[in-house]
Design a protein around this motif. Structure first.
Motif, PDB file in Angstrom:
ATOM      1  N   ASP A  84      30.763 -20.397  11.310  1.00 37.47           N
ATOM      2  CA  ASP A  84      30.565 -19.230  10.463  1.00 37.47           C
ATOM      3  C   ASP A  84      29.112 -19.043  10.046  1.00 37.47           C
ATOM      4  OD1 ASP A  84      33.277 -19.154  10.685  1.00 37.47           O
ATOM      5  OD2 ASP A  84      33.697 -19.578   8.588  1.00 37.47           O
ATOM      6  N   ILE A  85      28.842 -17.852   9.477  1.00 33.21           N
ATOM      7  CA  ILE A  85      27.555 -17.537   8.870  1.00 33.21           C
ATOM      8  C   ILE A  85      27.728 -17.517   7.356  1.00 33.21           C
ATOM      9  CG2 ILE A  85      25.771 -15.766   8.595  1.00 33.21           C
ATOM     10  CD1 ILE A  85      26.444 -14.805  11.426  1.00 33.21           C
ATOM     11  N   LEU A  86      26.870 -18.206   6.648  1.00 37.44           N
ATOM     12  CA  LEU A  86      26.865 -18.196   5.185  1.00 37.44           C
ATOM     13  C   LEU A  86      25.699 -17.359   4.697  1.00 37.44           C
ATOM     14  CD1 LEU A  86      27.481 -19.227   2.268  1.00 37.44           C
ATOM     15  CD2 LEU A  86      25.997 -21.185   2.805  1.00 37.44           C
ATOM     16  N   VAL A  87      25.978 -16.389   3.826  1.00 35.54           N
ATOM     17  CA  VAL A  87      24.939 -15.637   3.129  1.00 35.54           C
ATOM     18  C   VAL A  87      24.906 -16.143   1.687  1.00 35.54           C
ATOM     19  CG1 VAL A  87      24.146 -13.363   2.370  1.00 35.54           C
ATOM     20  CG2 VAL A  87      25.309 -13.604   4.592  1.00 35.54           C
ATOM     21  N   LYS A 144      17.258  -9.543  13.786  1.00 41.07           N
ATOM     22  CA  LYS A 144      17.181 -10.732  14.634  1.00 41.07           C
ATOM     23  C   LYS A 144      18.583 -11.079  15.116  1.00 41.07           C
ATOM     24  CE  LYS A 144      12.803 -12.222  14.292  1.00 41.07           C
ATOM     25  NZ  LYS A 144      12.451 -13.389  13.450  1.00 41.07           N
ATOM     26  N   GLU A 145      18.647 -11.713  16.286  1.00 44.37           N
ATOM     27  CA  GLU A 145      19.914 -12.246  16.773  1.00 44.37           C
ATOM     28  C   GLU A 145      20.141 -13.610  16.133  1.00 44.37           C
ATOM     29  OE1 GLU A 145      22.236 -10.796  18.857  1.00 44.37           O
ATOM     30  OE2 GLU A 145      21.005  -9.013  18.529  1.00 44.37           O
ATOM     31  N   ILE A 146      21.181 -13.719  15.318  1.00 41.00           N
ATOM     32  CA  ILE A 146      21.502 -14.954  14.604  1.00 41.00           C
ATOM     33  C   ILE A 146      22.956 -15.306  14.880  1.00 41.00           C
ATOM     34  CG2 ILE A 146      21.697 -16.073  12.343  1.00 41.00           C
ATOM     35  CD1 ILE A 146      18.826 -15.478  13.117  1.00 41.00           C
ATOM     36  N   ALA A 147      23.179 -16.473  15.467  1.00 46.58           N
ATOM     37  CA  ALA A 147      24.535 -16.965  15.721  1.00 46.58           C
ATOM     38  C   ALA A 147      25.389 -15.949  16.467  1.00 46.58           C
ATOM     39  CB  ALA A 147      25.209 -17.377  14.408  1.00 46.58           C
ATOM     40  N   GLY A 148      24.767 -15.211  17.370  1.00 50.78           N
ATOM     41  CA  GLY A 148      25.518 -14.297  18.218  1.00 50.78           C
ATOM     42  C   GLY A 148      25.681 -12.884  17.697  1.00 50.78           C
ATOM     43  N   VAL A 149      25.141 -12.585  16.501  1.00 47.92           N
ATOM     44  CA  VAL A 149      25.231 -11.227  15.964  1.00 47.92           C
ATOM     45  C   VAL A 149      23.843 -10.739  15.570  1.00 47.92           C
ATOM     46  CG1 VAL A 149      27.603 -11.423  15.138  1.00 47.92           C
ATOM     47  CG2 VAL A 149      25.743 -12.080  13.634  1.00 47.92           C
TER      48      VAL A 149
END
Length: 280
Positions: free
Chosen positions: A51-54, A152-157
């Motif tokens: 997952d991505i954490l904001v 930017k491309e981050i973790a596939g998104v």
């Protein structure tokens, strides 16, 4: 160990990804990057390895720009704390962390948004818009060294960032959507009144066709400091609010589908062409 990178995307990140999970949190005012308070803050993330954490805006330590006069010693202490915290953030069981931190710059600070992906530091954005009122005297404390609103491309998104007050300027969200943002991350440090922020988050999604994931700190240092209201916000790419953090649920997540954000960008009002004079 943190690895710094300014050259773009590693080959492993170029794999096609259509679905990821993104987390919104409300972390406490004065949070240290270690100890029991830190352990409790990250407890919900133990199963979030893909997952991505904001995080909330400049999440560690107490909020310092409460008074108009810039305090160099406090600024240095705050910047050093966030530098130290990078290692702890990089060890979280998530694929990517999106956050911001204060960095000393000349006679002031900059508020720099960044991503940590597999221990690699990726610059994302520096805050441009600063409030100047009791509790939030950021104009006296911060400046901007690196101009621009990019993705930017981050973790596939594809990710863009609006730092707190920048969420109020829908032309910036629209611009990030035009650049292809699937996710606009919005770290915040805001009070207990949520109406304006919820409206702004929905409008940002409506004009960009991107998911909005925003996190906020919660609590109060003392009687003269702001009372932060928590209430991390998640909005889908059509502008529908799908979740908001609470004291009982201080971490929530959304299934972010790039296919849906692509479809949202073909809908009204995202597809409407803006005159050249309206470029940000």
């Amino acid at each position: 160990m943190i690895r710094f990178c300014a050259s773009g995307i590693l080959p492993a990140e170029r794999a096609v990804v259509t679905m990821v999970n993104a987390w919104s949190v409300e972390w406490p005012e004065g949070l240290p990057p270690d100890g029991e308070a830190w352990t409790q803050a990250i407890k919900a993330l133990q199963s979030a390895d893909q997952d991505i954490l904001v995080t909330n805006e400049m999440p560690f330590g107490h909020w310092h720009p409460t008074r108009h006069k810039f305090n160099a010693d406090r600024a240095r202490e705050w910047a050093n704390l966030h530098e130290k915290a990078l290692d702890g953030l990089s060890r979280l069981p998530v694929r990517a962390v999106i956050s911001s931190r204060p960095i000393l710059s000349g006679s002031k600070l900059v508020n720099e948004a960044f991503a940590l992906v597999d221990g690699r530091y990726e610059f994302l954005h520096q805050k441009h818009y600063f409030p100047a009122e009791n509790g939030w005297q950021e104009q006296a404390w911060f400046e901007t060294e690196r101009q621009g609103f990019e993705v930017k491309e981050i973790a596939g998104v594809t990710v863009g960032v609006l730092l707190c007050t920048e969420l109020m300027f829908t032309e910036k969200a629209r611009w990030l959507g035009k650049l292809g943002a699937d996710l606009i991350a919005v770290p915040r440090a805001t009070g207990t009144e949520h109406r304006m922020w919820r409206t702004a988050a929905s409008m940002a999604a409506i004009v960009s066709g991107a998911y909005i994931v925003s996190s906020n700190r919660i609590g109060q240092q003392d009687a003269v400091s702001p009372r932060f209201g928590g209430g991390g916000i998640i909005v889908d790419s059509d502008g529908n609010e799908t979740g908001m953090t609470t004291r009982e649920s201080p971490a929530i997540r959304v299934d972010l589908d790039k296919t849906l954000s692509s479809v949202s960008k073909s809908r009204y009002p995202v597809y409407v062409r803006a005159p050249d004079t309206c470029k940000p």
